[in-house]
Every structure is written in structure tokens, then in C-alpha cells.
Design a protein around this motif. Structure first.
Motif, mmCIF file in Angstrom:
data_model
loop_
_atom_site.group_PDB
_atom_site.id
_atom_site.type_symbol
_atom_site.label_atom_id
_atom_site.label_comp_id
_atom_site.label_asym_id
_atom_site.label_seq_id
_atom_site.Cartn_x
_atom_site.Cartn_y
_atom_site.Cartn_z
ATOM 1 N N ILE A 46 0.863 -1.183 0.000
ATOM 2 C CA ILE A 46 0.000 0.000 0.000
ATOM 3 C C ILE A 46 0.904 1.239 0.000
ATOM 4 O O ILE A 46 1.822 1.334 0.828
ATOM 5 N N PRO A 47 0.672 2.189 -0.915
ATOM 6 C CA PRO A 47 1.520 3.395 -0.978
ATOM 7 C C PRO A 47 1.466 4.193 0.328
ATOM 8 O O PRO A 47 0.424 4.281 0.978
ATOM 9 N N ASP A 48 2.606 4.781 0.690
ATOM 10 C CA ASP A 48 2.698 5.571 1.923
ATOM 11 C C ASP A 48 1.701 6.724 1.941
ATOM 12 O O ASP A 48 1.136 7.042 2.984
ATOM 13 N N ASP A 52 -0.909 7.409 4.911
ATOM 14 C CA ASP A 52 -0.963 8.695 5.613
ATOM 15 C C ASP A 52 -2.382 9.259 5.599
ATOM 16 O O ASP A 52 -2.861 9.780 6.613
ATOM 17 N N LEU A 53 -3.035 9.185 4.450
ATOM 18 C CA LEU A 53 -4.409 9.680 4.342
ATOM 19 C C LEU A 53 -5.337 8.914 5.291
ATOM 20 O O LEU A 53 -6.147 9.509 5.989
ATOM 21 N N LEU A 54 -5.196 7.595 5.330
ATOM 22 C CA LEU A 54 -6.025 6.788 6.232
ATOM 23 C C LEU A 54 -5.777 7.160 7.689
ATOM 24 O O LEU A 54 -6.717 7.240 8.482
ATOM 25 N N GLU A 55 -4.530 7.422 8.038
ATOM 26 C CA GLU A 55 -4.201 7.809 9.411
ATOM 27 C C GLU A 55 -4.836 9.151 9.755
ATOM 28 O O GLU A 55 -5.400 9.325 10.830
ATOM 29 N N ARG A 56 -4.774 10.114 8.824
ATOM 30 C CA ARG A 56 -5.396 11.416 9.083
ATOM 31 C C ARG A 56 -6.905 11.281 9.232
ATOM 32 O O ARG A 56 -7.526 11.950 10.064
ATOM 33 N N LEU A 57 -7.523 10.435 8.430
ATOM 34 C CA LEU A 57 -8.959 10.211 8.558
ATOM 35 C C LEU A 57 -9.305 9.585 9.904
ATOM 36 O O LEU A 57 -10.289 9.961 10.539
#
Length: 70
Positions: A46-48, A52-57
């Protein structure tokens, strides 16, 4: 699903499997290639940027839950 329809489905699946094995099924090649393609995709990293986007969500969701409970 009735027993008769279950038996019919099993018979159709068996027939399709046998046709594929014997090389008579023109879709066997397509099916095999699709399985290989999807298998390769499952193994991709999975691209970083996406992680990162999933973590921010997740963080935004946690903040919303915390604010709702106060």
C-alpha cells in the motif's frame, strides 16, 4: 434455495470445472489471467501516501467522537 436448485448449481459448477480442465471452456484462460492479476494486486504494498491519508482520517474520526462525548 431448495435442495433441487442446490444440486443444479453443484452440477453446473462441476460441469464448468470439468470443461475448464479439459480445455473446452473458452473462458478458462480469461479466468486464470484474472485470478493471477488479482493475486498480484493483493500482494502489492500500500503506498505511503494512502496510509498517511487513512491515518489522518482516523485521527479526524477520533476527534469527532471525543467532541461528541463531551
Amino acid at each position: 434455495m431448495t435442495e433441487a436448485s442446490k444440486k443444479s448449481v453443484r452440477t453446473a459448477e462441476t460441469g464448468n470445472a470439468e470443461a475448464s480442465l479439459s480445455g473446452l471452456d473458452p473462458n478458462a484462460s480469461i479466468s486464470r489471467k484474472l485470478r493471477d492479476y488479482y493475486g498480484a494486486i493483493q500482494e502489492e504494498r500500500i503506498p505511503d501516501r494512502f496510509l498517511d491519508l487513512l491515518e489522518r482520517l482516523d485521527q479526524a474520526e477520533r476527534k469527532t467522537r471525543t467532541a461528541d462525548h463531551q
